[in-house]
Design a protein around this motif. Structure first.
Motif, PDB file in Angstrom:
ATOM      1  N   ASN A 169      33.402 100.212  80.354  1.00  0.00           N
ATOM      2  CA  ASN A 169      34.207  99.251  81.104  1.00  0.00           C
ATOM      3  C   ASN A 169      35.612  99.224  80.512  1.00  0.00           C
ATOM      4  O   ASN A 169      35.764  99.101  79.301  1.00  0.00           O
ATOM      5  CB  ASN A 169      33.562  97.868  81.032  1.00  0.00           C
ATOM      6  N   PRO A 170      36.659  99.313  81.345  1.00  0.00           N
ATOM      7  CA  PRO A 170      38.023  99.253  80.817  1.00  0.00           C
ATOM      8  C   PRO A 170      38.346  97.918  80.135  1.00  0.00           C
ATOM      9  O   PRO A 170      39.268  97.848  79.338  1.00  0.00           O
ATOM     10  CB  PRO A 170      38.917  99.461  82.035  1.00  0.00           C
ATOM     11  N   ASP A 171      37.582  96.884  80.443  1.00  0.00           N
ATOM     12  CA  ASP A 171      37.762  95.580  79.791  1.00  0.00           C
ATOM     13  C   ASP A 171      36.930  95.572  78.515  1.00  0.00           C
ATOM     14  O   ASP A 171      35.700  95.502  78.573  1.00  0.00           O
ATOM     15  CB  ASP A 171      37.316  94.464  80.730  1.00  0.00           C
ATOM     16  N   PRO A 172      37.568  95.636  77.342  1.00  0.00           N
ATOM     17  CA  PRO A 172      36.806  95.714  76.094  1.00  0.00           C
ATOM     18  C   PRO A 172      35.991  94.462  75.793  1.00  0.00           C
ATOM     19  O   PRO A 172      35.074  94.509  74.970  1.00  0.00           O
ATOM     20  CB  PRO A 172      37.881  95.943  75.027  1.00  0.00           C
ATOM     21  N   ASP A 173      36.290  93.368  76.468  1.00  0.00           N
ATOM     22  CA  ASP A 173      35.545  92.120  76.243  1.00  0.00           C
ATOM     23  C   ASP A 173      34.387  91.940  77.213  1.00  0.00           C
ATOM     24  O   ASP A 173      33.653  90.945  77.121  1.00  0.00           O
ATOM     25  CB  ASP A 173      36.492  90.918  76.362  1.00  0.00           C
ATOM     26  N   ALA A 174      34.205  92.861  78.139  1.00  0.00           N
ATOM     27  CA  ALA A 174      33.143  92.740  79.141  1.00  0.00           C
ATOM     28  C   ALA A 174      31.767  92.819  78.475  1.00  0.00           C
ATOM     29  O   ALA A 174      31.544  93.612  77.569  1.00  0.00           O
ATOM     30  CB  ALA A 174      33.278  93.822  80.198  1.00  0.00           C
ATOM     31  N   VAL A 175      30.878  91.979  78.961  1.00  0.00           N
ATOM     32  CA  VAL A 175      29.507  91.935  78.454  1.00  0.00           C
ATOM     33  C   VAL A 175      28.571  92.238  79.622  1.00  0.00           C
ATOM     34  O   VAL A 175      28.726  91.693  80.717  1.00  0.00           O
ATOM     35  CB  VAL A 175      29.182  90.546  77.855  1.00  0.00           C
ATOM     36  N   ARG A 176      27.610  93.114  79.376  1.00  0.00           N
ATOM     37  CA  ARG A 176      26.596  93.468  80.375  1.00  0.00           C
ATOM     38  C   ARG A 176      25.326  92.702  80.087  1.00  0.00           C
ATOM     39  O   ARG A 176      24.968  92.448  78.939  1.00  0.00           O
ATOM     40  CB  ARG A 176      26.249  94.952  80.303  1.00  0.00           C
ATOM     41  N   LEU A 177      24.631  92.388  81.165  1.00  0.00           N
ATOM     42  CA  LEU A 177      23.312  91.773  81.087  1.00  0.00           C
ATOM     43  C   LEU A 177      22.338  92.679  81.816  1.00  0.00           C
ATOM     44  O   LEU A 177      22.667  93.240  82.861  1.00  0.00           O
ATOM     45  CB  LEU A 177      23.313  90.391  81.750  1.00  0.00           C
ATOM     46  N   VAL A 178      21.148  92.802  81.267  1.00  0.00           N
ATOM     47  CA  VAL A 178      20.081  93.547  81.914  1.00  0.00           C
ATOM     48  C   VAL A 178      18.929  92.577  82.131  1.00  0.00           C
ATOM     49  O   VAL A 178      18.355  92.053  81.165  1.00  0.00           O
ATOM     50  CB  VAL A 178      19.626  94.761  81.073  1.00  0.00           C
ATOM     51  N   TYR A 179      18.626  92.318  83.385  1.00  0.00           N
ATOM     52  CA  TYR A 179      17.488  91.495  83.773  1.00  0.00           C
ATOM     53  C   TYR A 179      16.392  92.421  84.273  1.00  0.00           C
ATOM     54  O   TYR A 179      16.677  93.459  84.869  1.00  0.00           O
ATOM     55  CB  TYR A 179      17.879  90.531  84.902  1.00  0.00           C
ATOM     56  N   ALA A 180      15.151  92.052  84.065  1.00  0.00           N
ATOM     57  CA  ALA A 180      14.049  92.879  84.555  1.00  0.00           C
ATOM     58  C   ALA A 180      12.829  92.020  84.826  1.00  0.00           C
ATOM     59  O   ALA A 180      12.697  90.899  84.326  1.00  0.00           O
ATOM     60  CB  ALA A 180      13.719  93.975  83.548  1.00  0.00           C
ATOM     61  N   ASP A 181      11.911  92.599  85.606  1.00  0.00           N
ATOM     62  CA  ASP A 181      10.681  91.893  85.956  1.00  0.00           C
ATOM     63  C   ASP A 181       9.601  92.048  84.893  1.00  0.00           C
ATOM     64  O   ASP A 181       8.515  91.486  85.030  1.00  0.00           O
ATOM     65  CB  ASP A 181      10.164  92.345  87.324  1.00  0.00           C
ATOM     66  N   ARG A 182       9.885  92.808  83.822  1.00  0.00           N
ATOM     67  CA  ARG A 182       8.939  92.999  82.716  1.00  0.00           C
ATOM     68  C   ARG A 182       9.708  93.511  81.509  1.00  0.00           C
ATOM     69  O   ARG A 182      10.879  93.880  81.627  1.00  0.00           O
ATOM     70  CB  ARG A 182       7.841  93.978  83.119  1.00  0.00           C
ATOM     71  N   ALA A 183       9.036  93.569  80.380  1.00  0.00           N
ATOM     72  CA  ALA A 183       9.654  94.132  79.181  1.00  0.00           C
ATOM     73  C   ALA A 183      10.000  95.597  79.453  1.00  0.00           C
ATOM     74  O   ALA A 183       9.292  96.286  80.183  1.00  0.00           O
ATOM     75  CB  ALA A 183       8.701  94.020  77.990  1.00  0.00           C
ATOM     76  N   LEU A 184      11.107  96.048  78.855  1.00  0.00           N
ATOM     77  CA  LEU A 184      11.581  97.408  79.096  1.00  0.00           C
ATOM     78  C   LEU A 184      11.371  98.289  77.876  1.00  0.00           C
ATOM     79  O   LEU A 184      11.703  97.903  76.760  1.00  0.00           O
ATOM     80  CB  LEU A 184      13.069  97.391  79.454  1.00  0.00           C
TER      81      LEU A 184
END
Length: 188
Positions: free
Chosen positions: A163-178
């Motif tokens: 991401n060009p924004d160095p402060d961006a944070v991603r979230l990963v949601y899921a229906d089960r453990a990954l």
């Protein structure tokens, strides 16, 4: 014989497999800066960007029997009007990627939830052994709320690689453990 997954109807939407005739409207949606206010670098600059996206959807449909749908209003004075695109596409052969992008005028009406409510059982019918994952930026509170309302659970939070924004944070949601390899396919 399994039930066809396209077209699919929800209370207010007709969900169909993308067709070449959808290109102009889908380009307009994906080129609209307001559609990308949470990830401006993702905005489509050319029709070729959208054509590439549609090829990916078509590949998922052809190879796996499921991909993103084009969502249109059904019934009423807006019958046939584009609402957006969304559904589940197979990512890297390891997980279903739950995706939804609505036209700005259609946000906040519960339409993403209708797409999600159709997509989750469709993915589970086609490949139930695979997790369903929603991959989003943290400051997109609407997308985050939609994933949580769908029963998905936060499985990872961290920097948004690339991401060009160095402060961006991603979230990963899921229906089960990954499994680590699945998580890596989304975050690596």
């Amino acid at each position: 014989m399994t039930t066809p997954l396209s077209p699919t109807q929800t209370p207010r939407l007709l969900l169909t497999r993308p067709q070449p005739d959808d290109l102009a409207e889908l380009f307009a949606l994906h080129a609209d800066p307001d559609s990308w206010r949470h990830l401006p670098s993702g905005r489509h600059r050319t029709r070729e960007d959208t054509e590439q996206l549609l090829r990916g959807y078509e590949q998922s449909w052809a190879e796996h029997g499921l991909g993103a749908w084009v969502a249109r209003r059904r019934g009423g004075p807006e019958d046939g009007a584009l609402v957006g695109v969304g559904g589940c596409s197979l990512r890297g052969g390891v997980a279903w990627n739950l995706y939804y992008r609505l036209t700005p005028a259609c946000r906040g009406q519960g339409l993403a939830q209708e797409i999600i409510a159709a997509a989750l059982p469709a993915a589970r019918r086609v490949r139930p052994e695979l997790p369903v994952v929603a991959y989003l930026v943290e400051h997109n509170t609407g997308s985050k709320a939609a994933a949580e309302r769908a029963g998905l659970v936060l499985r990872w939070r961290g920097p948004d690689a690339g991401n060009p924004d160095p402060d961006a944070v991603r979230l990963v949601y899921a229906d089960r453990a990954l499994a680590p390899a699945v998580l890596e396919s989304f975050t690596g």
